[in-house]
Design an enzyme around this catalytic site. Structure first.
Site, PDB file in Angstrom:
ATOM      1  N   LYS A 182      13.404 109.157  80.503  1.00 52.57           N
ATOM      2  CA  LYS A 182      14.147 107.791  80.745  1.00 52.57           C
ATOM      3  C   LYS A 182      15.535 108.297  79.578  1.00 52.57           C
ATOM      4  CE  LYS A 182      13.605 103.464  77.831  1.00 52.57           C
ATOM      5  NZ  LYS A 182      12.545 102.738  76.210  1.00 52.57           N
ATOM      6  N   GLU A 221       4.879 101.877  80.300  1.00 53.11           N
ATOM      7  CA  GLU A 221       5.446 103.063  79.509  1.00 53.11           C
ATOM      8  C   GLU A 221       4.814 103.793  78.683  1.00 53.11           C
ATOM      9  OE1 GLU A 221       9.153 101.835  76.830  1.00 53.11           O
ATOM     10  OE2 GLU A 221       9.736 103.373  76.681  1.00 53.11           O
ATOM     11  N   CYS A 233      11.461 101.006  81.398  1.00 54.44           N
ATOM     12  CA  CYS A 233      12.278 100.114  80.513  1.00 54.44           C
ATOM     13  C   CYS A 233      13.189  99.701  79.502  1.00 54.44           C
ATOM     14  CB  CYS A 233      11.210 100.256  78.900  1.00 54.44           C
ATOM     15  SG  CYS A 233      11.140  98.603  77.856  1.00 54.44           S
TER      16      CYS A 233
HETATM   17  C1  ACM Z   1      12.216  99.795  75.460  1.00 52.19           C
HETATM   18  O1  ACM Z   1      13.429 100.353  75.600  1.00 52.19           O
HETATM   19  N1  ACM Z   1      10.841  99.907  75.239  1.00 52.19           N
HETATM   20  C2  ACM Z   1      12.317  98.090  75.170  1.00 52.19           C
END
Ligand code: ACM
Length: 263
Positions: free
Chosen positions: A109, A38, A142
């Site tokens: 995300k 990420e 993530c």
């Molecule tokens: C995250 O979502 N970077 C922990």
């Protein structure tokens, strides 16, 4: 099919160095599909809007997307990588898919973690599946791991491999992804980073242990918690087509949505 990840210490704000690092690490290994962490190009702990605005890029016209396309062409591969996106005055924690033919798509995300909520707009694109020739892949980023709906939705939509760029700080995800794979009979490639970032009082240490998990929850490879590593594993993505948990249990057909709580 050969799939791999790159785990390294992303340096905050040092985009040129981060891009050079993945080019160097990819060089000696070949894979059909690579997953990067990420925000792999810019780092994680933003301290000001100026930082974010100067580092985030438009997709697909930004420098990082163009650089990744050049790597994908050079190595004849597909690459999924997390980058900070700016779009019409908003910022998204995004991941892109590129291959030798160019830009293929992006995911933003959906479930933002902790202080990411101060900086980024929650993803507004549906979970999507792409055919990379050797497999159908989906992307989540993530913290999406803690919402089982993310991996479930990707798999219901046809993902054989979940590409999972990460900057993990909590200790649970790697083990939880074993369950995500088992309950969906899907492969997952979690590409995490290592190292520590500090901004004043704020300090985060990233947990490494990037991993590739098979459809029965087998950990095919798990990296160290603190070293730069690349790993490439040979998999048969078609195994994800078998959803029978027992001769009499199909993981999707046996679901009872009418019995589940609705939001
Ligand atoms: C995250 O979502 N970077 C922990």
């Amino acid at each position: 099919m050969k799939v791999g990840f790159i785990q390294f210490e992303v340096l905050f704000g040092k985009k040129d160095s981060n891009l050079a690092t993945i080019a160097r690490l990819m060089e000696p290994e070949s894979a059909d599909l690579w997953v990067m962490p990420e925000l792999f190009n810019v780092g994680y702990l933003f301290n000001s809007w100026d930082d974010l605005a100067s580092l985030a890029e438009e997709i697909p016209n930004g420098e990082t997307t163009r650089f990744l396309i050049s790597l994908a062409k050079k190595f004849g591969t597909s690459i999924v990588a997390g980058i900070a996106e700016q779009h019409e005055g908003s910022f998204f924690n995004s991941a892109i898919l590129v291959d030798a033919n160019g830009f293929q798509g992006k995911y933003r995300k959906i479930h933002l973690f902790d202080e990411e909520k101060f900086w980024f707009t929650p993803g507004d694109l549906p979970f999507q599946i792409w055919d990379v020739g050797t497999a159908r892949i989906g992307i989540m980023i993530c913290f999406d791991w803690i919402f089982p709906e993310a991996a479930r939705t990707l798999t219901l939509r046809g993902a054989e491999i979940i590409c999972h760029p990460s900057n993990l700080v909590l200790p649970y995800c790697q083990n939880a992804m074993i369950t995500r794979c088992l309950e969906n009979r899907v492969f997952a490639i979690t590409a995490n980073r290592i190292g520590t970032e500090e901004q004043g009082e704020r300090k985060l240490t990233f947990t490494g242990a990037s991993q590739i998990v098979g459809t029965k929850g087998e950990v095919l490879y798990r990296a160290t918690t603190d070293r730069e590593e690349i790993s490439v594993v040979e998999i048969n993505p078609k195994l994800a087509g078998d959803k029978m948990a027992t001769p009499n249990n199909h993981l999707f057909n046996d679901r009872r949505p009418e019995m589940y709580e609705q939001s």
